[in-house]
Motif scaffolding. Structure first.
Motif, PDB file in Angstrom:
ATOM      1  N   LEU A 157       0.837  -1.212   0.000  1.00  0.00           N
ATOM      2  CA  LEU A 157       0.000   0.000   0.000  1.00  0.00           C
ATOM      3  C   LEU A 157       0.869   1.258   0.000  1.00  0.00           C
ATOM      4  CD1 LEU A 157      -2.517  -1.178   2.743  1.00  0.00           C
ATOM      5  CD2 LEU A 157      -2.880  -1.173   0.275  1.00  0.00           C
ATOM      6  N   GLU A 158       0.218   2.387  -0.202  1.00  0.00           N
ATOM      7  CA  GLU A 158       0.828   3.717  -0.010  1.00  0.00           C
ATOM      8  C   GLU A 158       2.022   3.996  -0.916  1.00  0.00           C
ATOM      9  OE1 GLU A 158       1.041   5.212   4.045  1.00  0.00           O
ATOM     10  OE2 GLU A 158       0.333   3.274   4.759  1.00  0.00           O
ATOM     11  N   GLY A 159       1.961   3.485  -2.151  1.00  0.00           N
ATOM     12  CA  GLY A 159       3.000   3.838  -3.121  1.00  0.00           C
ATOM     13  C   GLY A 159       4.396   3.402  -2.727  1.00  0.00           C
TER      14      GLY A 159
ATOM     15  N   LEU B   3       3.179  -1.450   4.221  1.00  0.00           N
ATOM     16  CA  LEU B   3       2.485  -0.168   4.382  1.00  0.00           C
ATOM     17  C   LEU B   3       3.487   0.888   4.819  1.00  0.00           C
ATOM     18  CD1 LEU B   3       2.122  -0.046   7.784  1.00  0.00           C
ATOM     19  CD2 LEU B   3       0.635  -1.924   7.162  1.00  0.00           C
ATOM     20  N   ARG B   4       2.998   2.145   4.823  1.00  0.00           N
ATOM     21  CA  ARG B   4       3.823   3.225   5.359  1.00  0.00           C
ATOM     22  C   ARG B   4       3.069   3.800   6.562  1.00  0.00           C
ATOM     23  NH1 ARG B   4       5.614   6.513   0.105  1.00  0.00           N
ATOM     24  NH2 ARG B   4       6.525   7.910   1.686  1.00  0.00           N
ATOM     25  N   SER B   5       3.043   5.123   6.716  1.00  0.00           N
ATOM     26  CA  SER B   5       2.519   5.657   7.982  1.00  0.00           C
ATOM     27  C   SER B   5       1.006   5.849   8.025  1.00  0.00           C
ATOM     28  CB  SER B   5       3.199   6.994   8.283  1.00  0.00           C
ATOM     29  OG  SER B   5       3.014   7.882   7.206  1.00  0.00           O
ATOM     30  N   ARG B   6       0.324   5.805   6.861  1.00  0.00           N
ATOM     31  CA  ARG B   6      -1.110   6.128   6.873  1.00  0.00           C
ATOM     32  C   ARG B   6      -2.003   4.952   7.257  1.00  0.00           C
ATOM     33  NH1 ARG B   6      -1.117   8.563   1.011  1.00  0.00           N
ATOM     34  NH2 ARG B   6      -0.224  10.596   1.376  1.00  0.00           N
TER      35      ARG B   6
ATOM     36  N   CYS C  77       6.626  -2.536   7.626  1.00  0.00           N
ATOM     37  CA  CYS C  77       6.429  -1.082   7.639  1.00  0.00           C
ATOM     38  C   CYS C  77       7.561  -0.503   6.804  1.00  0.00           C
ATOM     39  CB  CYS C  77       6.501  -0.536   9.060  1.00  0.00           C
ATOM     40  SG  CYS C  77       5.198  -1.171  10.103  1.00  0.00           S
ATOM     41  N   PHE C  78       7.219   0.048   5.658  1.00  0.00           N
ATOM     42  CA  PHE C  78       8.245   0.589   4.764  1.00  0.00           C
ATOM     43  C   PHE C  78       8.565   2.019   5.197  1.00  0.00           C
ATOM     44  CE2 PHE C  78       8.910  -2.578   1.354  1.00  0.00           C
ATOM     45  CZ  PHE C  78       8.023  -3.545   1.809  1.00  0.00           C
ATOM     46  N   CYS C  79       9.008   2.149   6.442  1.00  0.00           N
ATOM     47  CA  CYS C  79       9.311   3.438   7.059  1.00  0.00           C
ATOM     48  C   CYS C  79       9.988   3.131   8.398  1.00  0.00           C
ATOM     49  CB  CYS C  79       8.029   4.244   7.261  1.00  0.00           C
ATOM     50  SG  CYS C  79       6.733   3.389   8.163  1.00  0.00           S
ATOM     51  N   ILE C  80      10.185   4.190   9.209  1.00  0.00           N
ATOM     52  CA  ILE C  80      10.771   3.975  10.540  1.00  0.00           C
ATOM     53  C   ILE C  80       9.676   3.686  11.565  1.00  0.00           C
ATOM     54  CG2 ILE C  80      11.962   5.106  12.454  1.00  0.00           C
ATOM     55  CD1 ILE C  80      13.716   6.564  10.477  1.00  0.00           C
ATOM     56  N   GLY C  81       8.671   4.591  11.619  1.00  0.00           N
ATOM     57  CA  GLY C  81       7.641   4.492  12.653  1.00  0.00           C
ATOM     58  C   GLY C  81       6.811   3.217  12.511  1.00  0.00           C
ATOM     59  N   THR C  82       6.447   2.628  13.671  1.00  0.00           N
ATOM     60  CA  THR C  82       5.579   1.444  13.655  1.00  0.00           C
ATOM     61  C   THR C  82       4.345   1.690  14.529  1.00  0.00           C
ATOM     62  OG1 THR C  82       6.905   0.515  15.442  1.00  0.00           O
ATOM     63  CG2 THR C  82       7.442  -0.226  13.224  1.00  0.00           C
TER      64      THR C  82
ATOM     65  N   SER D  78      16.849   3.864   6.996  1.00  0.00           N
ATOM     66  CA  SER D  78      16.974   4.235   5.586  1.00  0.00           C
ATOM     67  C   SER D  78      16.608   5.675   5.250  1.00  0.00           C
ATOM     68  CB  SER D  78      16.107   3.323   4.715  1.00  0.00           C
ATOM     69  OG  SER D  78      16.449   2.008   4.934  1.00  0.00           O
ATOM     70  N   ASN D  79      15.731   6.336   6.041  1.00  0.00           N
ATOM     71  CA  ASN D  79      15.356   7.703   5.654  1.00  0.00           C
ATOM     72  C   ASN D  79      15.841   8.765   6.646  1.00  0.00           C
ATOM     73  OD1 ASN D  79      13.527   7.630   7.773  1.00  0.00           O
ATOM     74  ND2 ASN D  79      11.746   7.277   6.492  1.00  0.00           N
ATOM     75  N   THR D  80      16.725   8.377   7.558  1.00  0.00           N
ATOM     76  CA  THR D  80      17.153   9.322   8.594  1.00  0.00           C
ATOM     77  C   THR D  80      17.875  10.529   7.986  1.00  0.00           C
ATOM     78  OG1 THR D  80      19.140   8.009   8.905  1.00  0.00           O
ATOM     79  CG2 THR D  80      17.368   7.587  10.407  1.00  0.00           C
TER      80      THR D  80
ATOM     81  N   SER E 149       8.670  14.628  13.682  1.00  0.00           N
ATOM     82  CA  SER E 149       8.670  13.308  14.335  1.00  0.00           C
ATOM     83  C   SER E 149       7.295  12.648  14.181  1.00  0.00           C
ATOM     84  CB  SER E 149       9.079  13.434  15.794  1.00  0.00           C
ATOM     85  OG  SER E 149       8.193  14.253  16.527  1.00  0.00           O
ATOM     86  N   ARG E 150       6.386  12.938  15.095  1.00  0.00           N
ATOM     87  CA  ARG E 150       5.028  12.422  14.986  1.00  0.00           C
ATOM     88  C   ARG E 150       4.064  13.532  15.400  1.00  0.00           C
ATOM     89  NH1 ARG E 150       6.191   9.469  11.722  1.00  0.00           N
ATOM     90  NH2 ARG E 150       6.111   7.209  11.642  1.00  0.00           N
ATOM     91  N   GLY E 151       2.875  13.544  14.773  1.00  0.00           N
ATOM     92  CA  GLY E 151       1.899  14.587  15.029  1.00  0.00           C
ATOM     93  C   GLY E 151       1.368  14.590  16.448  1.00  0.00           C
TER      94      GLY E 151
ATOM     95  N   PRO F   7       3.675  17.886   3.766  1.00  0.00           N
ATOM     96  CA  PRO F   7       2.746  16.743   3.913  1.00  0.00           C
ATOM     97  C   PRO F   7       3.442  15.424   4.289  1.00  0.00           C
ATOM     98  CG  PRO F   7       3.146  17.194   1.601  1.00  0.00           C
ATOM     99  CD  PRO F   7       3.956  18.204   2.350  1.00  0.00           C
ATOM    100  N   HIS F   8       4.040  15.399   5.483  1.00  0.00           N
ATOM    101  CA  HIS F   8       4.708  14.182   5.981  1.00  0.00           C
ATOM    102  C   HIS F   8       5.670  13.608   4.927  1.00  0.00           C
ATOM    103  CE1 HIS F   8       4.245  10.657   9.023  1.00  0.00           C
ATOM    104  NE2 HIS F   8       5.483  10.722   8.549  1.00  0.00           N
ATOM    105  N   ILE F   9       6.587  14.454   4.494  1.00  0.00           N
ATOM    106  CA  ILE F   9       7.536  14.023   3.447  1.00  0.00           C
ATOM    107  C   ILE F   9       8.985  14.068   3.952  1.00  0.00           C
ATOM    108  CG2 ILE F   9       6.237  14.384   1.323  1.00  0.00           C
ATOM    109  CD1 ILE F   9       8.508  17.049   2.796  1.00  0.00           C
TER     110      ILE F   9
ATOM    111  N   ALA G 110      15.822   7.541  -0.348  1.00  0.00           N
ATOM    112  CA  ALA G 110      15.370   6.846   0.860  1.00  0.00           C
ATOM    113  C   ALA G 110      14.320   5.789   0.510  1.00  0.00           C
ATOM    114  CB  ALA G 110      14.797   7.850   1.851  1.00  0.00           C
ATOM    115  N   GLN G 111      13.361   6.154  -0.339  1.00  0.00           N
ATOM    116  CA  GLN G 111      12.272   5.217  -0.638  1.00  0.00           C
ATOM    117  C   GLN G 111      12.777   3.966  -1.351  1.00  0.00           C
ATOM    118  OE1 GLN G 111       9.259   5.448   0.726  1.00  0.00           O
ATOM    119  NE2 GLN G 111      10.113   7.235   1.736  1.00  0.00           N
ATOM    120  N   GLU G 112      13.743   4.155  -2.233  1.00  0.00           N
ATOM    121  CA  GLU G 112      14.307   2.995  -2.932  1.00  0.00           C
ATOM    122  C   GLU G 112      15.006   2.065  -1.928  1.00  0.00           C
ATOM    123  OE1 GLU G 112      16.980   3.913  -6.129  1.00  0.00           O
ATOM    124  OE2 GLU G 112      17.182   1.787  -6.680  1.00  0.00           O
TER     125      GLU G 112
END
Ligand code: NAD
Ligand code: 2HG
Length: 416
Positions: free
Chosen positions: A16-18, A59-62, A81-86, A107-109, A239-241, A291-293, A300-302
């Motif tokens: 999901l989420e591109g 998935l990512r963060s959404r 989770c294709f990101c840091i946050g879980t 990977s995206n730090t 960081s997080r909302g 927008p959370h980018i 990073a995404q690759e």
């Protein structure tokens, strides 16, 4: 319950989420061809329908993977989770079902640190307001409230992977760096740890937040904390909302107590690029809204696509759970010529002896056994040199406290 053997092409992967194409390529190269690759997240009802026959989800963060979604995910083997946050995944609900969750912790730090640094300079110079004015035909040529970065104090809250990288980049530009962390950490370069959040807030010209979403960090920056910040200082949150009380930040900016802010993450974020973004920060001068980018660079995404898909493929092919955020970590060798059993169970006394009794009763000789537990579950991997056979598998899946049984036949075939 032990289930029937599945061909790799029947293992369903939902991304999901591109998530970057690098993940799809990795799965295909590993023989996993049944991939659905969607550009957005899914609302809960749609996700519940879709996840019923999914074995691996990315998935990512959404995307919110909550108890209700897990309850419908009868075939789910692992989450990426294709990101840091879980924090978007109910890790306990996953653990309760014997489902490991993986992420990409580094990977995206760099991408986030670079963005924060760029925003610091833009905000110190009042660029958002000046740029917006010029777009409207205005000409705000003035040095009022415009400052160099050199010699200013950057206060970093949360000195982990991102905070520490930001520290190094910021010092190279001439910032004095101080940081606050709940753990005592050695500073990079000349950065100095301070003893309390209050001290950091009182000393910093720019405060940048890099803590995870935890009960202890929820709303940690509210009216009271903002009141402690230096008049005319700047707040950055990538960081997080849930870390900042956004209304309190909006009030401080409107009142001119703070000189600017950059916010990348919000208490409520649109589910997709077509949904309206609503925030009390909209329209305020010298505020950068993104927008959370923070981690959304192609580089990073690759890398994330490769890293997390590799973790899922490795778990699927060989059972390794190294770096899982919720699961006992087991590093496993390849298993040519051996049949590998993965048994996930509640961590209570007697399960292992019961498993070994079943093996012995079925005349199955153990070639290798790897056990790791956490406070809730046990994960044992058992290599043998002959087919387990339906009778043994059935008995193993009936051992009290069993959550899941999977067999990875010699090297690459799969049962799940
Ligand atoms: N905006 C984005 O796109 C983006 C991208 C990547 C990560 N993030 C978020 O950035 C945050 C930090 O990521 P990271 O990889 O640096 O995490 P990390 O785990 O490496 O570091 C977090 C640090 O915060 C500290 N910490 C925890 N609770 C604290 C508290 N109450 N007060 C002070 N310090 C505390 C920890 O000890 C740790 O040093 C996470 O929330 C992550 O989800 C956002
Ligand atoms: O890519 C995302 O959606 C999340 C990025 C970031 O917040 C992370 O946790 O890595």
């Amino acid at each position: 319950m032990a289930k029937t053997s599945l061909d790799k092409s029947k293992i369903k992967i939902l991304l999901l989420e591109g998530i970057h194409q690098s993940a799809v390529d990795n799965f295909l190269n590993a023989g996993y061809t049944n991939i659905e690759h969607l550009p957005t997240s899914l609302d809960e009802a749609t996700l519940i329908e879709k996840i019923r026959d999914v074995h691996f989800i990315g998935l990512r963060s959404r995307t919110q993977l909550n108890e209700r979604v897990f309850a419908a995910a009868e075939k789910l083997v692992a989450v990426g989770c294709f990101c840091i946050g879980t924090n978007q995944v109910d890790l306990d609900a996953a653990l309760a079902r014997g489902i490991p969750v993986f992420n990409a912790p580094y990977s995206n730090t760099r991408s986030v640190a670079e963005l924060v640094l760029a925003e610091s300079i833009m905000l110190l110079r009042g660029i958002p307001e000046k740029s917006a004015s010029a777009h409207q035909g205005g000409w705000m040529k003035s040095a009022k409230n415009a400052h160099e970065a050199r010699g200013k104090t950057l206060g970093i809250v949360g000195y982990g992977s991102i905070g520490a990288q930001l520290s190094v980049l910021a010092e190279s530009l001439g910032f004095d760096v101080i940081y606050y962390d709940v753990v005592t950490k050695l500073g990079m370069g000349n950065a100095r740890q301070v003893g309390s959040l209050e001290e950091l807030l009182a000393r910093a010209d720019i405060v940048s937040l890099h803590v995870p979403d935890l009960p202890s960090t929820r709303w940690m920056i509210g009216e009271e904390q903002i009141a402690l910040m230096k008049p005319g200082s700047i707040l950055i949150n990538a960081s997080r909302g849930s870390v900042v009380v956004i209304e309190a930040l909006a009030e401080a900016l409107e009142a001119g107590r703070l000189n600017g802010a950059a916010v990348d993450v919000f208490p409520v974020e649109p589910k997709g690029n077509n949904e309206e973004f609503v925030s009390p920060l909209r329209g305020l001068p010298n505020v950068i809204l993104t927008p959370h980018i923070g981690g959304s660079t192609l580089e990073a995404q690759e890398n994330i696509g490769i890293e997390v898909s590799e973790k899922l493929v490795t778990y699927s092919d060989n059972g390794t759970t190294i770096t899982s955020v919720n699961f006992p970590e087991v590093a496993l060798p390849a298993h040519p010529g051996k049949h590998r059993l993965l048994h996930i169970h509640d961590n209570v006394p007697g399960v292992m002896s019961e498993i070994n009794r079943v093996l012995s009763e079925n005349d199955i000789n153990i070639l290798g056994q790897y056990l790791q537990t956490n406070e809730r579950i046990g994960y044992v991997v058992i290599d043998v040199n002959k087919d387990y056979g339906p009778k043994a598998l059935e008995a193993l899946s009936r051992v009290d406290h069993t959550k899941r049984v999977r067999v990875l036949y010699s090297e690459s075939s799969y049962e799940g």
